[in-house]
Design an enzyme around this catalytic site. Structure first.
Site, PDB file in Angstrom:
ATOM      1  N   ALA A  39       0.864  -1.174   0.000  1.00 26.51           N
ATOM      2  CA  ALA A  39       0.000   0.000   0.000  1.00 26.51           C
ATOM      3  C   ALA A  39       0.905   1.229   0.000  1.00 26.51           C
ATOM      4  CB  ALA A  39      -0.882  -0.020   1.239  1.00 26.51           C
TER       5      ALA A  39
ATOM      6  N   GLY B 118       0.687  -4.953   0.950  1.00 30.72           N
ATOM      7  CA  GLY B 118      -0.518  -4.998   0.125  1.00 30.72           C
ATOM      8  C   GLY B 118      -0.286  -5.665  -1.225  1.00 30.72           C
TER       9      GLY B 118
ATOM     10  N   GLU C 161      -0.626  -9.217  -0.504  1.00 34.08           N
ATOM     11  CA  GLU C 161      -2.051  -9.456  -0.222  1.00 34.08           C
ATOM     12  C   GLU C 161      -2.882  -9.432  -1.505  1.00 34.08           C
ATOM     13  OE1 GLU C 161      -1.800  -6.301   2.735  1.00 34.08           O
ATOM     14  OE2 GLU C 161      -2.714  -7.641   4.189  1.00 34.08           O
TER      15      GLU C 161
ATOM     16  N   GLU D  74       4.887  -5.057   7.066  1.00 35.52           N
ATOM     17  CA  GLU D  74       4.208  -3.945   7.756  1.00 35.52           C
ATOM     18  C   GLU D  74       4.728  -3.758   9.175  1.00 35.52           C
ATOM     19  OE1 GLU D  74       2.688  -6.371   6.059  1.00 35.52           O
ATOM     20  OE2 GLU D  74       1.100  -5.542   4.787  1.00 35.52           O
TER      21      GLU D  74
HETATM   22  N1  CAA Z   1       4.639   3.162  -0.656  1.00 33.88           N
HETATM   23  C1  CAA Z   1       5.050   4.333  -1.187  1.00 33.88           C
HETATM   24  N2  CAA Z   1       6.194   4.452  -1.897  1.00 33.88           N
HETATM   25  C2  CAA Z   1       6.936   3.348  -2.052  1.00 33.88           C
HETATM   26  C3  CAA Z   1       6.575   2.103  -1.519  1.00 33.88           C
HETATM   27  C4  CAA Z   1       5.359   2.027  -0.790  1.00 33.88           C
HETATM   28  N3  CAA Z   1       4.882   0.898  -0.289  1.00 33.88           N
HETATM   29  N4  CAA Z   1       7.536   1.192  -1.822  1.00 33.88           N
HETATM   30  C5  CAA Z   1       8.467   1.855  -2.539  1.00 33.88           C
HETATM   31  N5  CAA Z   1       8.121   3.153  -2.673  1.00 33.88           N
HETATM   32  C6  CAA Z   1       8.851   4.218  -3.377  1.00 33.88           C
HETATM   33  C7  CAA Z   1      10.049   4.693  -2.579  1.00 33.88           C
HETATM   34  O1  CAA Z   1       9.660   5.643  -1.614  1.00 33.88           O
HETATM   35  C8  CAA Z   1      10.919   5.263  -3.680  1.00 33.88           C
HETATM   36  O2  CAA Z   1      10.413   6.516  -4.024  1.00 33.88           O
HETATM   37  P1  CAA Z   1      11.430   7.796  -4.128  1.00 33.88           P
HETATM   38  O3  CAA Z   1      12.290   7.457  -5.331  1.00 33.88           O
HETATM   39  O4  CAA Z   1      10.524   8.948  -4.358  1.00 33.88           O
HETATM   40  O5  CAA Z   1      12.197   7.811  -2.860  1.00 33.88           O
HETATM   41  C9  CAA Z   1      10.650   4.339  -4.852  1.00 33.88           C
HETATM   42  O6  CAA Z   1       9.405   3.677  -4.567  1.00 33.88           O
HETATM   43  C10 CAA Z   1      11.710   3.268  -5.051  1.00 33.88           C
HETATM   44  O7  CAA Z   1      11.857   2.578  -3.813  1.00 33.88           O
HETATM   45  P2  CAA Z   1      13.262   2.363  -3.077  1.00 33.88           P
HETATM   46  O8  CAA Z   1      14.213   3.456  -3.414  1.00 33.88           O
HETATM   47  O9  CAA Z   1      12.991   2.121  -1.633  1.00 33.88           O
HETATM   48  O10 CAA Z   1      13.728   1.019  -3.808  1.00 33.88           O
HETATM   49  P3  CAA Z   1      14.712  -0.116  -3.241  1.00 33.88           P
HETATM   50  O11 CAA Z   1      14.950  -1.022  -4.391  1.00 33.88           O
HETATM   51  O12 CAA Z   1      15.857   0.500  -2.534  1.00 33.88           O
HETATM   52  O13 CAA Z   1      13.841  -0.883  -2.121  1.00 33.88           O
HETATM   53  C11 CAA Z   1      11.863  -1.998  -1.277  1.00 33.88           C
HETATM   54  C12 CAA Z   1      12.732  -1.629  -2.509  1.00 33.88           C
HETATM   55  C13 CAA Z   1      12.633  -2.952  -0.363  1.00 33.88           C
HETATM   56  C14 CAA Z   1      10.613  -2.677  -1.800  1.00 33.88           C
HETATM   57  C15 CAA Z   1      11.508  -0.713  -0.491  1.00 33.88           C
HETATM   58  O14 CAA Z   1      10.995   0.267  -1.404  1.00 33.88           O
HETATM   59  C16 CAA Z   1      10.490  -0.896   0.573  1.00 33.88           C
HETATM   60  O15 CAA Z   1      10.798  -1.396   1.657  1.00 33.88           O
HETATM   61  N6  CAA Z   1       9.203  -0.508   0.304  1.00 33.88           N
HETATM   62  C17 CAA Z   1       8.155  -0.584   1.282  1.00 33.88           C
HETATM   63  C18 CAA Z   1       7.670  -2.008   1.496  1.00 33.88           C
HETATM   64  C19 CAA Z   1       6.583  -2.044   2.543  1.00 33.88           C
HETATM   65  O16 CAA Z   1       6.814  -1.745   3.703  1.00 33.88           O
HETATM   66  N7  CAA Z   1       5.346  -2.414   2.142  1.00 33.88           N
HETATM   67  C20 CAA Z   1       4.215  -2.477   3.032  1.00 33.88           C
HETATM   68  C21 CAA Z   1       3.411  -1.217   2.936  1.00 33.88           C
HETATM   69  S1  CAA Z   1       2.119  -1.096   4.155  1.00 33.88           S
HETATM   70  C22 CAA Z   1       0.875  -2.081   3.556  1.00 33.88           C
HETATM   71  O17 CAA Z   1       0.977  -2.650   2.491  1.00 33.88           O
HETATM   72  C23 CAA Z   1      -0.365  -2.172   4.436  1.00 33.88           C
HETATM   73  C24 CAA Z   1      -1.362  -3.200   3.982  1.00 33.88           C
HETATM   74  O18 CAA Z   1      -1.447  -4.268   4.549  1.00 33.88           O
HETATM   75  C25 CAA Z   1      -2.284  -2.910   2.899  1.00 33.88           C
END
Ligand code: CAA
Length: 257
Positions: A65, A108, A111, A131
């Site tokens: 998400a 998400g 999911e 998360e």
């Molecule tokens: N939401 C918003 N933006 C996101 C995102 C997310 N879930 N995942 C990645 N992005 C964005 C980053 O902020 C980044 O944007 P900027 O260039 O503007 O900084 C861009 O995508 C590229 O990401 P990274 O630079 O972080 O890429 P990476 O290759 O270094 O890392 C990753 C990849 C490990 C997937 C890392 O992006 C990450 O940890 N993302 C979040 C994963 C996460 O925590 N997901 C759960 C979200 S909460 C949820 O989903 C609740 C639910 O149950 C519905």
């Protein structure tokens, strides 16, 4: 609707819905979800489409998400947004949905893949419910669907540690149907979609419905439900056609009636 966050491609018998926010690894914001649900509901009504593939790109199916969209929200704002109501609508889609996953399928994203009926993964696919690392927990079915797919102890480990797991692990634990090299994952999903599209549509619909029923009922009422759908198919032209073709050693032509 003019879609900004998804791309729809129709092929013979099936459609592909591709998430189109590559700059944020296809993070799922509310607009993407609104478009996705509307597109799925339209495809569900389209007789030419018998199966749908959800996919991202090689780097990400979806990295969860959109964290930026919810970072500052209050509990009441989250409640009023009711964003997961859209997810419930995916479960109501009658046509089979295949997730073609490569790269990140996190939070998400994982999911959403699990909401689909089958998952084809590339060797580079990475699944997880991270998360916990940002102070929350899965909110779009992760604790329920993952647990049903992989069992309690594995689900606990995944949800409580936020650890990322590989496509091979996902397959070993029963979450994924097939793992193929990255250059073939979409083709593999297309082949599966084509195969399902070649089957009698009403039987496909009632069979999907019966399998999903097993998630929210007792074995007894599930068996009853299955039996009724089975009997119902004897009202279809396709049942007559299919069984006649078998007896006469011919090839059936499905009418979807
Ligand atoms: N939401 C918003 N933006 C996101 C995102 C997310 N879930 N995942 C990645 N992005 C964005 C980053 O902020 C980044 O944007 P900027 O260039 O503007 O900084 C861009 O995508 C590229 O990401 P990274 O630079 O972080 O890429 P990476 O290759 O270094 O890392 C990753 C990849 C490990 C997937 C890392 O992006 C990450 O940890 N993302 C979040 C994963 C996460 O925590 N997901 C759960 C979200 S909460 C949820 O989903 C609740 C639910 O149950 C519905």
């Amino acid at each position: 609707m003019d879609y900004k966050n998804i791309i729809i491609t129709k092929e013979s018998g099936y459609a592909i819905l591709q998430f189109n926010r590559p700059e944020v690894l296809n993070a799922i914001n509310m607009q993407l979800m609104t478009e996705l649900v509307e597109a799925l509901e339209n495809l569900d009504k389209d007789d030419a489409v018998r199966c749908v593939i959800l996919t991202g790109n090689e780097k990400a199916f979806a990295a969860g998400a959109d964290i930026k969209e919810m970072a500052d929200a209050s509990a009441i704002e989250m409640l009023l947004r009711d964003q997961f109501a859209r997810w419930d609508k995916i479960r109501k889609i009658k046509k089979p949905i295949i997730a073609a996953v490569s790269g990140f399928a996190l939070g998400g994203g994982c999911e959403l893949a699990m909401t689909c009926d089958m998952i084809i993964a590339s060797e580079t696919a990475r699944f997880g419910q991270p998360e916990i690392n940002i102070g929350v927990m899965p909110g779009a079915g992760g604790t329920q669907r993952l647990t049903r797919a992989v069992g309690k102890v594995k689900a606990m480990e995944i949800v409580l540690t936020g650890k990322i797991f590989t496509a091979e692990e996902a397959k070993e634990w029963g979450l994924v149907n097939k793992v193929v090299p990255v250059e073939y994952y979409l083709q593999e999903a297309k082949d599966l979609a084509k195969e399902i599209a070649s089957k009698p549509p009403i039987a496909v619909r009632l069979a999907k419905e019966a399998v999903l029923k097993s998630f929210d009922t007792t074995i007894e009422s599930g068996l009853e439900f299955e039996r009724r759908n089975f009997y119902l198919l004897f009202a279809s032209d396709d049942q007559k056609e299919g069984m006649k073709a078998f007896v006469e050693k011919g090839k059936p032509t499905w009418k979807g009636k």
